[in-house]
Design an enzyme around this catalytic site. Structure first.
Site, PDB file in Angstrom:
ATOM      1  CD  GLU A 195      38.388   7.508  19.982  1.00 51.47           C
ATOM      2  OE1 GLU A 195      37.544   6.879  20.366  1.00 51.47           O
ATOM      3  OE2 GLU A 195      39.374   7.698  20.801  1.00 51.47           O
ATOM      4  NE  ARG A 245      39.054   4.316  25.362  1.00 50.24           N
ATOM      5  CZ  ARG A 245      37.908   3.575  24.727  1.00 50.24           C
ATOM      6  NH1 ARG A 245      38.174   2.585  24.116  1.00 50.24           N
ATOM      7  NH2 ARG A 245      36.757   3.660  25.274  1.00 50.24           N
TER       8      ARG A 245
END
Ligand code: MTE
Ligand code: HPA
Ligand code: MOS
Length: 821
Positions: A755, A353
């Protein structure tokens, strides 16, 4: 465009070509939305700021956490035996002194595990209890079980572990030099970065170190395991992933998954720290419960929680960037050394990621990224809000600031210059087209509402006249990909039950950790049935209700579970519509559910009455629902595809002040514009933005993890590890929502919000670097994160050396050049 190599094997990727083919095929299919006969009601609950379903109980202290549950008679308590050596041979464990203490019932070690002694995760590199070697200070060697918690903890300290020390790798750059990896490196490239750098008008080299972060959930890690009849197990776990806890416990006990039931009503915060780490406690308690035949509870003391569990991954970077006179990047070579700790855990997908988010909001034409997944003898680092995304973005944002200072341009102008385009310059370095780009108008709006330009001038004037305090400002964007990068995790199930009084229960595979998932799901279900929000109750996550549920993570909890619940409720509504259509001799499409009533052209009935009638006529009043995210597919063998369903965007403008004599700093003013799509619950979303930003601010300013030369984490309590307090909240903290519905067909037109806001805090770090540059006019700012007082002083050239990483073996870690891709 070509991509070089493969993303590392990670625990959650299925490399089977048949699976890849099936996924690619599925991506062509429209989302399997159930056909509905009755028209959807007009939303009443969704879109409004309902109270969090537990808010009142939490304020009153009546919301139950695992340690609040009444203990079953005979319950024993476990405490961990910790390694005091970072790396060594475990020669023996002497339990005699501990066993002699009052209340002690047993010591549980590796040989007591009836099933597999390695944890049942994909990498299979992590022992349940340290066996022949220990690999970090705080690694769990076993547990002591006693009548009370304090007896167990006292006795655990009396267990003598004989450990022969071995050389330990404590620094990520040392790990890199020694090629000490938990997983193989990954290289991603597009175009020809070398050629681009050679022909660039300007180039810059730089390094950056970014520290980790302790989750500091208010409720520490805990598990309570109750033996049931016939070798079955009930596990209460504070976990983001009950299904994974079930699998690990079954694996360690050598039993079928069906014999283990895991329940989690709520967590007092998870933040990624309970995505895998909660499983360890459950396994330790289960092995003890099995050996002693008693219920066993294991709750880590805060210091032990710090020492035992993994944290956000610290990163070290080397970069060379090429750019033109306008500040546009023309080439980038970047090396990321990821400090994974002693085992793989989620490090593969976290590091992936990070690779996916190096671009942040910017188009990178000729780029080469090397990602090294380094093994050190420290805690095994894990998921933490943003999941590698923040570590991917921060280096590029630092580069933007560097370029601006190098060229004497405004940093916002440089950022603007590099943004993704709409019809061109719109394909990411992993070959996903950015279709929902709102960056330009969003940045423009925040630039205006924050008064960025005027304030920038005012700050310059102020700095020129100020001898000690210097200010800085930065406006930075966020573009964050929504979906688990492992495509298979993007699925969810739910159950909706309507009882004969018209009240409704919804259960889904997600978990509540304070983020408001249950509230949002209940809002969606209430609207789908046309009943009041108060009549819908969301219940505890339970592996016996929804099997094989994914972790509540990747911010996708609502996207996945609220849709599954909506489909389940829709099935019930359709059953009722067909039934009522039969009563009134109309089509089911003419039956409406709204405001607690069911209307047809002929009749208007209370929902409760319809439910009673339906029950009497043997109509099914409950249903399941299943959802899988459409469009996504990702082939990890070629690194092509579309890992994310959509992007969430945002931007923050932050002003800070630093004291150039002490290095202390303060965040003065924050203006945020964040994209939540069409919000299901605006108040909860704003809470997520506030909390995410402040948590990110802590990561980048005061939260410093310090390991000593032995590899012992010396900041293992709030006395030395500083999370933000209410006093650190900026006096001006303004949050606006960008209210454009999600352009993809996501639940209620909303966007995930858990997030992305954390990464808005990168503006704090960039504002700090701006202030340092003002105080020490030079073109380069070498400030590492977190920007503690010491690191600020060092950046100002007023402090020789402060190490935040484990102490390096070489004199200056920056001298050790990272290998470039
Ligand atoms: N908010 C609170 N109050 N507590 C938490 O533990 N975890 C964050 C975020 N917001 C968290 C939180 C993380 S890491 C994620 S991935 C998401 O919530 C998970 O929940 P969601 O997918 O339902 O947004
Ligand atoms: N995000 C969060 N948690 C995860 C992911 C992800 O992309 N993949 C596996 N666990
Ligand atoms: Mo969040 S780090 O995906 O649990």
């Amino acid at each position: 465009m070509s991509m070089d190599k493969d993303i590392s094997p990670s625990r959650d990727e299925v490399a089977d070509p048949a699976v890849i083919a099936a996924n690619a095929h599925a991506a062509d299919q429209p989302d399997a939305q159930p056909a509905t006969v009755s028209p959807p009601p007009v939303p009443q609950a969704a879109g409004s700021s309902r109270f969090h379903e537990s808010a009142r109980a939490q304020v009153q202290g009546t919301a139950t956490y695992i340690d609040d549950m009444p203990e079953l008679k005979g319950t024993l308590h476990a405490a961990p035996i910790l390694s005091t050596v970072a790396h060594g041979q475990l020669l023996g464990v002497d339990t005699a002194a501990a066993m002699a203490l009052p209340g002690v019932r047993g010591v549980i070690l590796s040989q007591d595990i009836p099933g597999d002694r390695l944890l049942g995760n994909f990498s299979h590199d992590e022992p349940v209890f340290a066996q022949d070697t220990v690999q970090h200070i705080g690694q769990v060697i076993g547990v002591v079980v006693a009548d009370t918690v304090m007896q167990a903890r006292r006795a655990a300290r009396q267990v003598q572990c004989h450990i022969e020390p071995l050389p330990a790798v404590l620094n990520v750059r040392d790990a890199l030099a020694a090629q000490s990896y938990v997983l193989p490196p990954v290289f991603v490239q597009r175009g020809d970065a070398d050629a681009a750098l050679k022909s660039a008008q300007h180039t810059l080299h730089g390094t950056l170190e970014v520290g980790g972060q302790e989750h500091f959930y208010l409720e520490g890690q805990i598990a309570y395991v109750l033996p049931q009849e016939q070798n079955q197990w009930l596990v209460y776990s504070s976990t983001q992933h009950p299904g994974e806890v079930q699998h690990w416990v079954a694996h360690a006990l050598g039993t079928d998954q069906h014999a283990v039931r895991v329940e989690c009503r709520r967590m007092g915060g998870g933040f990624g720290g309970k995505e895998t780490q909660a499983g360890h406690l459950a396994v330790w308690a289960a092995v003890a419960a099995r050996k002693l035949g008693k219920p066993v509870k294991l709750r880590l003391d805060r210091d032990d929680d710090f020492l035992v569990t993994g944290k956000r991954h610290p990163f070290a970077y080397d970069y060379t960037v090429g750019f033109d006179d306008t500040g546009r990047i023309t080439g980038l070579k970047l090396t990321m050394a990821v400090n994974c700790g002693f085992s793989a855990d989620l490090s593969g997908p976290v590091a992936d990621r990070a690779v996916f988010h190096v671009d942040n909001a910017y188009f990178l034409q000729d780029v080469a990224i090397a990602s090294y997944r380094c093994k050190t003898h420290t805690q095994s680092n894990t998921a933490f809000r943003g999941f590698g995304g923040p570590q991917g973005m921060i280096v590029t944002e630092a580069i933007m600031g560097d370029i601006a200072r190098q060229l004497g341009l405004d940093a916002l102008d440089v950022r603007r210059r590099n943004l993704y385009g709409i019809t061109e310059r719109n394909v990411t370095h992993y070959q996903m087209t950015v279709e929902d780009n709102i960056l330009e108008p969003l940045l423009l709006k925040l630039e205006q509402t924050s008064g960025y330009r005027l304030r920038k001038q005012a700050i310059s004037a102020w700095n020129a006249a100020s001898p000690v305090i210097q200010r800085g400002i930065a406006l930075t964007p966020v573009k964050f990909g929504i979906s688990f990068t492992a495509t298979l995790f993007n699925q969810a199930g739910a159950l909706v039950h309507v009882y004969t009084d018209g009240s409704c229960q919804v259960n889904h595979g997600g978990t509540e950790m304070g983020q408001g998932l249950n509230t949002k799901v209940a809002q969606i279900v209430a609207d789908e049935l046309g009943i009041a929000f108060e009549h819908v109750l969301a219940t505890a996550s339970d592996t016996s209700k929804i099997p094989n549920a994914s972790a509540t993570a990747a911010s996708a909890g609502t996207d996945l579970n609220a849709r599954a619940a909506q489909y389940a409720a829709r099935n019930v509504r359709d059953n009722l519509a067909q039934f009522v259509a039969g009563l009134d001799n109309c089509g089911a499409g003419a039956v409406r559910f709204q405001g607690g009533e069911v209307t047809t052209p002929a009749n208007r009935r209370p929902f409760t009455e319809v439910v009673k009638l339906a029950y009497a006529n043997r109509i099914q009043l409950w249903s399941d629902g299943f959802y899988r995210t459409p469009k996504i597919h990702y082939d990890k063998t070629t690194l092509t595809g579309r890992p994310f369903f959509y992007f969430a965007y945002g931007a923050a403008c932050t002003e800070v002040a630093i004291d150039t004599l002490t290095g202390e700093s303060r965040v003065l003013k924050v203006d945020i514009l964040h994209d939540v799509g069409n919000p299901i619950n605006p108040a909860i979303d704003i809470g997520q933005i506030e909390g995410g930003f402040v948590q990110g601010m802590g990561w980048l300013t005061t939260e410093q993890l310090v390991w000593n030369e032995k590899g012992q984490l010396s900041t293992h309590a709030p006395s030395t590890y500083k999370i933000p307090t209410t006093g650190d909240i900026p006096a001006h903290f303004k949050i606006d929502l960008w209210l454009e519905p999600n352009r993809e067909d996501n639940i209620f037109g909303s966007k995930a919000v858990g997030e992305p806001p954390l990464m808005l805090a990168i503006s704090v770090f960039e504002a700090m670097r701006d202030a340092v540059a003002a105080a020490r006019p030079c073109r380069r700012v070498q400030l590492d994160a977190p920007a503690t007082a010491e690191n600020v002083l060092r950046a100002l050239g007023k402090l020789a050396s402060v190490s935040q990483q484990p102490p390096p073996k070489k004199s200056d870690p920056r001298c050790a050049k990272l290998p470039t891709p």
